[in-house]
Design an enzyme around this catalytic site. Sequence first.
Site, PDB file in Angstrom:
ATOM      1  N   ASP A  35       0.837  -1.066   0.085  1.00 52.18           N
ATOM      2  CA  ASP A  35      -0.027  -0.033   0.030  1.00 52.18           C
ATOM      3  C   ASP A  35       0.725   1.165   0.053  1.00 52.18           C
ATOM      4  OD1 ASP A  35      -2.308   1.478   0.212  1.00 52.18           O
ATOM      5  OD2 ASP A  35      -2.489   1.292   2.342  1.00 52.18           O
ATOM      6  N   HIS A  36       0.207   2.290  -0.377  1.00 51.84           N
ATOM      7  CA  HIS A  36       0.775   3.570  -0.444  1.00 51.84           C
ATOM      8  C   HIS A  36       2.361   3.732  -0.257  1.00 51.84           C
ATOM      9  CE1 HIS A  36      -2.615   6.297  -0.517  1.00 51.84           C
ATOM     10  NE2 HIS A  36      -3.088   5.266   0.311  1.00 51.84           N
ATOM     11  N   GLU A  38      -2.436   8.990   7.268  1.00 42.95           N
ATOM     12  CA  GLU A  38      -2.506   7.586   7.087  1.00 42.95           C
ATOM     13  C   GLU A  38      -1.018   7.363   7.323  1.00 42.95           C
ATOM     14  OE1 GLU A  38      -4.640   3.931   5.473  1.00 42.95           O
ATOM     15  OE2 GLU A  38      -3.333   5.073   3.918  1.00 42.95           O
ATOM     16  N   HIS A  98      -8.768   9.879   4.547  1.00 44.69           N
ATOM     17  CA  HIS A  98      -8.067   8.840   5.510  1.00 44.69           C
ATOM     18  C   HIS A  98      -8.570   9.146   7.039  1.00 44.69           C
ATOM     19  CE1 HIS A  98      -5.015   7.583   2.240  1.00 44.69           C
ATOM     20  NE2 HIS A  98      -5.833   6.787   2.574  1.00 44.69           N
ATOM     21  N   HIS A 142      -9.986   4.412  -1.723  1.00 38.40           N
ATOM     22  CA  HIS A 142      -9.136   4.619  -0.411  1.00 38.40           C
ATOM     23  C   HIS A 142     -10.076   5.502   0.488  1.00 38.40           C
ATOM     24  CE1 HIS A 142      -4.689   3.722  -1.727  1.00 38.40           C
ATOM     25  NE2 HIS A 142      -5.758   3.216  -2.730  1.00 38.40           N
ATOM     26  N   ASN A 154      -9.699  -0.325   0.220  1.00 39.24           N
ATOM     27  CA  ASN A 154      -8.791  -0.440   1.249  1.00 39.24           C
ATOM     28  C   ASN A 154      -9.551  -0.340   2.878  1.00 39.24           C
ATOM     29  OD1 ASN A 154      -6.801  -0.417  -0.587  1.00 39.24           O
ATOM     30  ND2 ASN A 154      -5.595   1.115   0.376  1.00 39.24           N
TER      31      ASN A 154
END
Length: 343
Positions: free
Chosen positions: A95-96, A169, A212, A249, A271
């Site tokens: 992720d990210h 996040e 987020h 997201h 997510n």
Amino acid sequence: MPIVNYQQYCQMLDHAKKNKFAYPAINTTSSETINAALLAFKEANSDGIIQVSTGGGSFASGLGVNESYKGAIALAEFARSMAVYYDVNIALHTDHCHPQYVDTFLMPLIEETQKRRANGQPNLFCSHMYDGSALPMAENIAASKKIMEDCVANELILEIETGVVGGEEDGHDTSGAPKEKLYTTPEDMVLSARELGAMGRFLLAATFGNVHGVYKPGNVVLKPSILKDGQDAVVRELGRDSYLNLVFHGGSGSELKDIHEALDYGVVKMNVDTDTQYAYTRPVVDHMLKNYDGVLKIEGEVGNKKVYDPRSWGKKAERNMADRIMQACQDLRSTGTSLGKNI
């Protein structure tokens, strides 16, 4: 079942797009959270995605190592060793990965896959995310294409992001991003489809007001119609075959009607992190409060090994997190959709 290969992963994504559901993509940080995800997918009869962030990888590597890619490798290997005992299909994803972590996280993981492929072993991960959304669009796409070349060469699916998911996040704070950056434009989606779609299979995290973090229902103002407008533009410019596989997201606090509308416009992956973090921790807190005099050696006593043994509260955490993931499967319409051994 073993972790899916590239062809099987593509089948999963096509299945979701055709039937307008999405796979919960669960951020994990430990063997316990991986077990919770596997249990949930099994009980929901849903295929799914297990993922690791840079922060999750660092945590999993321990204080003595503290290197994100090494922790990610350890988590991926654990997931692979346990997934074979579950009759659902699981993909592994990172992720990210922001630009500053490409050389210390993303590229070492791709290189690890290259080594494994050279030895006849399966890929380590199935897909990776590069998040260049904070960059100007031209720079984001240029960097994404460079990484995409390595992904295509190794049968990996790349996920990119256009626009910015607000909030914070994993230590990355975008709460100060300009409001217009929270919404991906049709032009951005067309450019992504044209430049990356010509190279191979990819996923696009297009933003439509996502944030987020923790928010009460109704506090996040989503505009799923942005996804429809972008998909329509892609089809007009490039044809139906270029219709995008989208990622959602920052879904905490989203209304179910907005989630379902997003699924109708091509979201195949969502997510799930904030909600599962709470679900894991909540029963642990309950256990500690109810067993205060057992988990602590107070007033000269010796405590109660049965309640301070991590297994006593770890099982509760795993079960509660699994239940929350099963709810996500229901919300995303993936319950009962597993391709099983037919994949």
